[in-house]
Design an enzyme around this catalytic site. Structure first.
Site, PDB file in Angstrom:
ATOM      1  N   ARG A 199       0.951  -1.427   0.055  1.00  0.00           N
ATOM      2  CA  ARG A 199       0.037  -0.135  -0.044  1.00  0.00           C
ATOM      3  C   ARG A 199       0.984   1.105  -0.162  1.00  0.00           C
ATOM      4  O   ARG A 199       1.135   1.781  -0.902  1.00  0.00           O
ATOM      5  CB  ARG A 199      -0.856  -0.058   1.191  1.00  0.00           C
ATOM      6  CG  ARG A 199      -2.043   0.993   1.159  1.00  0.00           C
ATOM      7  CD  ARG A 199      -1.903   2.343   1.415  1.00  0.00           C
ATOM      8  NE  ARG A 199      -1.348   2.614   3.012  1.00  0.00           N
ATOM      9  CZ  ARG A 199      -0.810   3.673   3.182  1.00  0.00           C
ATOM     10  NH1 ARG A 199      -1.054   4.616   2.640  1.00  0.00           N
ATOM     11  NH2 ARG A 199      -0.472   3.665   4.653  1.00  0.00           N
ATOM     12  N   ASP A 200       1.579   1.703   1.121  1.00  0.00           N
ATOM     13  CA  ASP A 200       2.400   2.690   1.273  1.00  0.00           C
ATOM     14  C   ASP A 200       3.403   2.699   0.328  1.00  0.00           C
ATOM     15  O   ASP A 200       3.808   3.857  -0.297  1.00  0.00           O
ATOM     16  CB  ASP A 200       2.688   3.153   2.507  1.00  0.00           C
ATOM     17  CG  ASP A 200       3.046   4.535   2.925  1.00  0.00           C
ATOM     18  OD1 ASP A 200       3.450   5.083   1.809  1.00  0.00           O
ATOM     19  OD2 ASP A 200       2.917   4.883   4.116  1.00  0.00           O
ATOM     20  N   HIS A 255       4.301   4.407  12.832  1.00  0.00           N
ATOM     21  CA  HIS A 255       4.659   4.314  11.221  1.00  0.00           C
ATOM     22  C   HIS A 255       5.662   5.501  10.756  1.00  0.00           C
ATOM     23  O   HIS A 255       5.347   6.645  11.187  1.00  0.00           O
ATOM     24  CB  HIS A 255       3.044   4.411  10.571  1.00  0.00           C
ATOM     25  CG  HIS A 255       2.978   4.582   9.076  1.00  0.00           C
ATOM     26  ND1 HIS A 255       2.676   3.805   8.089  1.00  0.00           N
ATOM     27  CD2 HIS A 255       3.749   5.647   8.372  1.00  0.00           C
ATOM     28  CE1 HIS A 255       2.872   4.080   7.013  1.00  0.00           C
ATOM     29  NE2 HIS A 255       3.421   5.228   7.094  1.00  0.00           N
ATOM     30  N   HIS A 314       8.644   7.276   8.492  1.00  0.00           N
ATOM     31  CA  HIS A 314       9.187   7.320   7.124  1.00  0.00           C
ATOM     32  C   HIS A 314      10.675   8.204   7.446  1.00  0.00           C
ATOM     33  O   HIS A 314      10.866   8.808   8.375  1.00  0.00           O
ATOM     34  CB  HIS A 314       8.524   8.615   6.198  1.00  0.00           C
ATOM     35  CG  HIS A 314       7.447   7.919   5.497  1.00  0.00           C
ATOM     36  ND1 HIS A 314       6.989   7.566   4.249  1.00  0.00           N
ATOM     37  CD2 HIS A 314       6.161   7.478   6.261  1.00  0.00           C
ATOM     38  CE1 HIS A 314       5.759   7.071   4.128  1.00  0.00           C
ATOM     39  NE2 HIS A 314       5.231   6.926   5.368  1.00  0.00           N
ATOM     40  N   CYS A 353       3.443   9.443   0.719  1.00  0.00           N
ATOM     41  CA  CYS A 353       2.132   9.949   0.314  1.00  0.00           C
ATOM     42  C   CYS A 353       2.137  10.838  -0.742  1.00  0.00           C
ATOM     43  O   CYS A 353       2.815  11.693  -0.604  1.00  0.00           O
ATOM     44  CB  CYS A 353       1.501  10.540   1.692  1.00  0.00           C
ATOM     45  SG  CYS A 353       0.022  11.268   1.431  1.00  0.00           S
ATOM     46  N   ASN A 372       9.233   4.856   3.347  1.00  0.00           N
ATOM     47  CA  ASN A 372       9.028   4.425   4.900  1.00  0.00           C
ATOM     48  C   ASN A 372      10.522   3.810   5.290  1.00  0.00           C
ATOM     49  O   ASN A 372      11.201   3.435   4.407  1.00  0.00           O
ATOM     50  CB  ASN A 372       8.097   3.143   4.787  1.00  0.00           C
ATOM     51  CG  ASN A 372       6.641   3.727   4.425  1.00  0.00           C
ATOM     52  OD1 ASN A 372       6.195   3.759   3.406  1.00  0.00           O
ATOM     53  ND2 ASN A 372       5.766   3.692   5.513  1.00  0.00           N
TER      54      ASN A 372
HETATM   55  C1  ACO Z   1      -1.740   9.705   4.979  1.00  0.00           C
HETATM   56  C2  ACO Z   1      -1.642   8.673   3.968  1.00  0.00           C
HETATM   57  O1  ACO Z   1      -0.853   8.354   3.381  1.00  0.00           O
HETATM   58  S1  ACO Z   1      -3.255   8.129   3.729  1.00  0.00           S
HETATM   59  C3  ACO Z   1      -3.044   7.247   2.097  1.00  0.00           C
HETATM   60  C4  ACO Z   1      -2.883   8.327   1.005  1.00  0.00           C
HETATM   61  N1  ACO Z   1      -3.835   9.042   0.610  1.00  0.00           N
HETATM   62  C5  ACO Z   1      -4.947   8.648   0.051  1.00  0.00           C
HETATM   63  O2  ACO Z   1      -4.990   7.484  -0.760  1.00  0.00           O
HETATM   64  C6  ACO Z   1      -5.974   9.651  -0.256  1.00  0.00           C
HETATM   65  C7  ACO Z   1      -6.796   9.538  -1.385  1.00  0.00           C
HETATM   66  N2  ACO Z   1      -8.188  10.416  -1.503  1.00  0.00           N
HETATM   67  C8  ACO Z   1      -9.171   9.852  -1.651  1.00  0.00           C
HETATM   68  O3  ACO Z   1      -9.228   8.908  -2.698  1.00  0.00           O
HETATM   69  C9  ACO Z   1     -10.438  10.831  -1.528  1.00  0.00           C
HETATM   70  O4  ACO Z   1     -10.005  12.033  -1.036  1.00  0.00           O
HETATM   71  C10 ACO Z   1     -11.406   9.894  -0.599  1.00  0.00           C
HETATM   72  C11 ACO Z   1     -11.904   8.676  -1.389  1.00  0.00           C
HETATM   73  C12 ACO Z   1     -10.846   9.538   0.428  1.00  0.00           C
HETATM   74  C13 ACO Z   1     -12.510  10.738  -0.520  1.00  0.00           C
HETATM   75  O5  ACO Z   1     -12.849  11.312  -1.495  1.00  0.00           O
HETATM   76  P1  ACO Z   1     -14.032  12.713  -1.742  1.00  0.00           P
HETATM   77  O6  ACO Z   1     -13.171  13.558  -2.762  1.00  0.00           O
HETATM   78  O7  ACO Z   1     -14.163  13.224  -0.521  1.00  0.00           O
HETATM   79  O8  ACO Z   1     -15.203  12.046  -2.117  1.00  0.00           O
HETATM   80  P2  ACO Z   1     -16.406  12.582  -2.989  1.00  0.00           P
HETATM   81  O9  ACO Z   1     -17.562  12.038  -2.048  1.00  0.00           O
HETATM   82  O10 ACO Z   1     -16.397  14.088  -3.339  1.00  0.00           O
HETATM   83  O11 ACO Z   1     -16.356  11.724  -4.404  1.00  0.00           O
HETATM   84  C14 ACO Z   1     -15.534  11.983  -5.417  1.00  0.00           C
HETATM   85  C15 ACO Z   1     -15.311  10.752  -6.299  1.00  0.00           C
HETATM   86  O12 ACO Z   1     -14.556   9.733  -5.589  1.00  0.00           O
HETATM   87  C16 ACO Z   1     -15.475   8.638  -5.454  1.00  0.00           C
HETATM   88  N3  ACO Z   1     -15.109   8.034  -4.188  1.00  0.00           N
HETATM   89  C17 ACO Z   1     -15.282   8.421  -2.996  1.00  0.00           C
HETATM   90  N4  ACO Z   1     -14.884   7.597  -2.038  1.00  0.00           N
HETATM   91  C18 ACO Z   1     -14.199   6.887  -2.795  1.00  0.00           C
HETATM   92  C19 ACO Z   1     -13.819   5.487  -2.187  1.00  0.00           C
HETATM   93  N5  ACO Z   1     -13.491   5.197  -0.897  1.00  0.00           N
HETATM   94  N6  ACO Z   1     -13.594   4.420  -3.136  1.00  0.00           N
HETATM   95  C20 ACO Z   1     -13.786   4.883  -4.624  1.00  0.00           C
HETATM   96  N7  ACO Z   1     -14.176   6.033  -5.103  1.00  0.00           N
HETATM   97  C21 ACO Z   1     -14.622   6.662  -4.003  1.00  0.00           C
HETATM   98  C22 ACO Z   1     -16.840   9.197  -5.584  1.00  0.00           C
HETATM   99  O13 ACO Z   1     -17.655   8.279  -6.118  1.00  0.00           O
HETATM  100  C23 ACO Z   1     -16.849  10.258  -6.776  1.00  0.00           C
HETATM  101  O14 ACO Z   1     -16.429   9.797  -7.751  1.00  0.00           O
HETATM  102  P3  ACO Z   1     -17.229  10.486  -9.217  1.00  0.00           P
HETATM  103  O15 ACO Z   1     -16.292  11.906  -9.417  1.00  0.00           O
HETATM  104  O16 ACO Z   1     -16.726   9.555 -10.379  1.00  0.00           O
HETATM  105  O17 ACO Z   1     -18.473  10.889  -9.105  1.00  0.00           O
END
Ligand code: ACO
Length: 308
Positions: free
Chosen positions: A20-21, A213, A215, A246, A255
């Site tokens: 994943r990460d 966790h 990095h 990220c 990491n």
């Molecule tokens: C700290 C870290 O390292 S964490 C790991 C790294 N970071 C990430 O992976 C964050 C990635 N972020 C995201 O994928 C998004 O911001 C989410 C899923 C968390 C939330 O998305 P939001 O933008 O709030 O969702 P919103 O409700 O506005 O929907 C936007 C689109 O995403 C889709 N969507 C929302 N959640 C999900 C999900 N969990 N899985 C798949 N698609 C999703 C919606 O269906 C929508 O699709 P569309 O544009 O085709 O209509």
């Protein structure tokens, strides 16, 4: 139980996050088959808990678009390790539950700006969403951890006070997570912060399982690992080869490398149950797939003493 300066545990659990990460920020998008081969190698090396994928938006993180296929393929392997799915919202939890993850890990970010950039919601909304997800997870019998991201510093807001992070722990405790992880998402943390957060969390709930966790962005990751072990941490995340980062944190890099952590702990007499040579081999294999070499000391220098 512990004397300062001595390690607390004889055994520390390692959670492998390379699937994943480790690969979520790479230019090369690994095929589902390569991800499944990585998971097979991870399990063969003796790592028994793995963050296998994340259920996020495929538009925002294309590297994780095959989450369902990865989970299905990994679940089909006999004796597979516990497969954790990372979830950031309700839709992600619904997908993770349908994919039959063994565990979930919910992310709450300790900085408002990073939270909005990473997952499109502020801290208060994320605490509420995480609490609702934890309740559903418990009802479904799925163990659930919470990771507090940017717990050591934020790429946009700078310092993140320990009191703020511990305030988040306090607000999450009523939802009864099985484990709480402190994540140094951008690799800015130092051992004094590790000690303060772990001691603070223990003071809030002495029975809580604690995980860290780290990095290695600023070369402090192994120092932080040692501080965490000395402070009695139960589990550590790490990524084979030191790959990782990220996509929504500028300048975030790898990491802490699993093989470096295993080397450190095993040489200190702390059991990890992991085969070091298999990790080194897998770091090289993964580097070949991703098109750049692993970043770990062990991948460069090999083990010591050298294997017979
Ligand atoms: C700290 C870290 O390292 S964490 C790991 C790294 N970071 C990430 O992976 C964050 C990635 N972020 C995201 O994928 C998004 O911001 C989410 C899923 C968390 C939330 O998305 P939001 O933008 O709030 O969702 P919103 O409700 O506005 O929907 C936007 C689109 O995403 C889709 N969507 C929302 N959640 C999900 C999900 N969990 N899985 C798949 N698609 C999703 C919606 O269906 C929508 O699709 P569309 O544009 O085709 O209509």
């Amino acid at each position: 139980m512990t004397t300062e300066g001595q390690h607390a545990a004889r055994r520390v659990e390692l959670i492998e996050v390379s699937p994943r990460d480790g690969i979520q920020n790479e230019k090369v998008v690994l095929s589902t088959d390569d991800k499944l081969e990585l998971l097979r190698r991870i399990h063969a090396a003796g790592l028994r808990r793995t963050e296998a994928t994340s259920f996020v938006s495929p538009k925002r993180v294309p590297q994780m678009a095959d989450a369902e296929a990865v989970m299905a393929g990994a679940r089909a392997e006999p004796g597979h390790a516990a497969l954790i799915g990372l979830v950031l919202n309700q839709a992600g939890f619904d997908r993770a539950r349908a994919a039959r993850c063994d565990e979930i890990n919910v992310v709450v970010v300790a900085s408002e700006t990073f939270s909005r950039k990473n997952q499109g919601a502020g801290i208060a909304d994320m605490v509420a969403a995480a609490s609702a997800i934890l309740a559903q997870s418990r009802e479904a019998g799925i163990p659930a951890s919470v990771t507090i991201a940017a717990a050591f510093g934020c790429p946009f807001e700078g310092e993140v006070p320990a009191a703020k992070v511990l305030g988040l722990v306090e607000s999450l405790l009523p939802a009864r997570p099985d484990e709480i992880a402190f994540a140094d998402t951008i690799g800015c943390g130092v051992p004094t912060q590790v000690r303060e957060l772990l001691a603070g969390a223990k003071a809030l709930d002495a029975g809580m399982r604690l995980r860290c966790h780290f990095h290695n962005t600023r070369s402090t990751a192994l120092a932080n690992v040692l501080a965490a072990v000395e402070a009695g941490v139960h589990a550590l995340d790490s990524s084979i080869g030191g790959f990782g980062g990220c996509p929504f944190a500028p300048a975030a890099t790898g990491n802490v490398a699993t093989e470096d952590v295993v080397y450190l702990l095993e040489r200190m007499g702390i059991d990890t149950g992991v085969d070091l040579q298999m990790l080194i081999d897998t770091a090289g294999w993964l580097g070949d797939r991703l098109g750049h070499p692993p970043m770990s000391g062990l991948a460069r220098a090999g083990r010591f003493p050298a294997a017979a």
